[in-house]
Design an enzyme around this catalytic site. Sequence first.
Site, PDB file in Angstrom:
ATOM      1  N   THR A  68      12.871   4.722  10.947  1.00  0.00           N
ATOM      2  CA  THR A  68      13.748   3.523  11.170  1.00  0.00           C
ATOM      3  C   THR A  68      13.204   2.225  10.424  1.00  0.00           C
ATOM      4  OG1 THR A  68      14.148   4.594  13.189  1.00  0.00           O
ATOM      5  CG2 THR A  68      14.554   2.292  13.325  1.00  0.00           C
ATOM      6  N   THR A 117       0.951  -1.138  -0.204  1.00  0.00           N
ATOM      7  CA  THR A 117      -0.034   0.076   0.145  1.00  0.00           C
ATOM      8  C   THR A 117       0.871   1.326   0.037  1.00  0.00           C
ATOM      9  OG1 THR A 117      -1.912  -1.168   1.020  1.00  0.00           O
ATOM     10  CG2 THR A 117      -1.737   1.332   1.318  1.00  0.00           C
ATOM     11  N   CYS A 135     -10.297  -6.394   1.850  1.00  0.00           N
ATOM     12  CA  CYS A 135     -10.789  -5.349   2.031  1.00  0.00           C
ATOM     13  C   CYS A 135     -12.287  -5.069   1.835  1.00  0.00           C
ATOM     14  CB  CYS A 135     -10.057  -4.288   1.500  1.00  0.00           C
ATOM     15  SG  CYS A 135      -8.185  -4.584   0.934  1.00  0.00           S
ATOM     16  N   GLN A 149       0.861  -9.733  -6.316  1.00  0.00           N
ATOM     17  CA  GLN A 149       0.309 -10.961  -6.732  1.00  0.00           C
ATOM     18  C   GLN A 149       1.141 -11.898  -7.589  1.00  0.00           C
ATOM     19  OE1 GLN A 149      -2.126 -12.403  -4.833  1.00  0.00           O
ATOM     20  NE2 GLN A 149      -2.973 -10.697  -3.951  1.00  0.00           N
ATOM     21  N   ASN A 165      -5.592  -9.283  -8.047  1.00  0.00           N
ATOM     22  CA  ASN A 165      -5.727  -9.917  -6.618  1.00  0.00           C
ATOM     23  C   ASN A 165      -7.041 -10.759  -6.716  1.00  0.00           C
ATOM     24  OD1 ASN A 165      -6.171  -7.055  -6.742  1.00  0.00           O
ATOM     25  ND2 ASN A 165      -7.238  -7.363  -4.836  1.00  0.00           N
TER      26      ASN A 165
HETATM   27  C1  LIG Z   1      -2.262  -7.114  -0.887  1.00  0.00           C
HETATM   28  C2  LIG Z   1      -2.260  -6.241  -2.039  1.00  0.00           C
HETATM   29  C3  LIG Z   1      -1.518  -4.704  -1.812  1.00  0.00           C
HETATM   30  C4  LIG Z   1      -1.435  -4.440  -0.459  1.00  0.00           C
HETATM   31  O1  LIG Z   1      -0.301  -4.813   0.098  1.00  0.00           O
HETATM   32  P1  LIG Z   1      -0.194  -4.520   1.612  1.00  0.00           P
HETATM   33  O2  LIG Z   1       1.389  -4.844   1.990  1.00  0.00           O
HETATM   34  O3  LIG Z   1      -1.073  -5.527   2.448  1.00  0.00           O
HETATM   35  O4  LIG Z   1      -0.395  -3.322   2.130  1.00  0.00           O
HETATM   36  C5  LIG Z   1      -1.412  -4.051  -2.797  1.00  0.00           C
HETATM   37  N1  LIG Z   1      -1.742  -4.622  -4.219  1.00  0.00           N
HETATM   38  C6  LIG Z   1      -2.102  -5.935  -4.481  1.00  0.00           C
HETATM   39  C7  LIG Z   1      -2.376  -6.277  -5.801  1.00  0.00           C
HETATM   40  C8  LIG Z   1      -2.599  -6.551  -3.330  1.00  0.00           C
HETATM   41  O5  LIG Z   1      -2.896  -7.947  -3.616  1.00  0.00           O
END
Ligand SMILES: *Cc1c(COP(=O)(O)O)cnc(C)c1O
Length: 393
Positions: free
Chosen positions: A236, A68, A322, A175, A147
Amino acid sequence: MDHHATTPLDSRVLEAMLPYLTEKFGNPASCTHRYGWDAQAAVEKARKQVAELIGAKAEEIIFTSGATESDNLAIKGVARTNRERSNHIITLAIEHHAVLDSCRRLEQEGFNVTYLPVRADGLLDLAEFENALTGRTILVSVMAANNEIGVIEPIRAIGRVCRDRGVLFHTDAVQAIGKVEINVEAMNIDLLSISAHKIYGPKGAGALYVRQDDPRLKLTPILDGGGHERGFRSGTLNVPGLVGLGKACEICLQEISREPDRLRVLRDRLKDGILSQLEGVHINGSMEQRLPNNLNLSFAGMEAESFLMALKDVAVSSGSACTSATDSPSYVLRALGLPEELALGSVRFGLGRCNTTEEVDFVIDRVVETVKGLRELSFLPEAAAGEPSRGDA
Ligand SMILES: *Cc1c(COP(=O)(O)O)cnc(C)c1O
């Protein structure tokens, strides 16, 4: 069977992380003593491991808290740096929310964003993509694999077009990593997002690959502070998390010649097992350009919500983690043009490293039994009377 949402921590990854949660607790930015040096060496080893998996140089890897953050940094970072000369971004309607919502934020700041539709099979239309490019396009962000429906977008072709047109290319490869070979050089990728917890690493660790040619790609940081990660990302470093990310990448590289094939066999067994016993099952997304571990099915005459409630002993979902709590149809499936009734009856399966043939056979039995049960129920007169608009297929 829900490995697109997250994956269990590989025991080899845990083992690599443990010392950095206990005796090796140093801050990699402390350069005056052994504790700091040990932590720094561990982080630099992880940087090499991540880089190697995608054909990058270690110094091109920026560590983050997850994909993210990587998506936010790539998209907002490029856009805000180039605000004076360019203001157009192209992305896909079926991107993860981390990409879509970053783009929405930039629209509020005055940028123009094109959200390209996809074909019924979930793939980008390359001609449509080329037509969308303008002289003011600064960035293209297209995911390597989706995803929800697991489709693999034509990243190599997109990268070539972007390179020819002098446009930066970001891909969310969360993914695809470990399942599809990704090489940032061969594919002309300028920025790429990775998350540790989707590849059997810990949650809260990720990376952004940022191409370092001449002239160097500049990003406006999101976090201000001590200027860590060459100023791209202050804060950090999460040393145990990043050691885990590095180890997870190393294992992916070791296993990429075998594991995707094993997953494909299991996935096809799951698909064939279900399709041979049930009518009215629709496969969402291309079966050819698809992650080996993904299956996304719509069951006519049944709602995914009831299915997930009835199927307590198998972990599957109706879409991305989500949005799995909402009962509105997935925006990804709607982008494919799926009728609402089928979109509401969709179930996502994501197979993973620990799944076995026996488990797949168990899931086939449970899915078939559950769908049959729900369909019978929807034919009962009282159920039909209670919900006149549903379950009449
Ligand atoms: C899970 C996912 C994210 C987010 O990753 P996080 O490390 O959980 O923030 C972004 N893009 C895709 C395609 C995902 O499947």
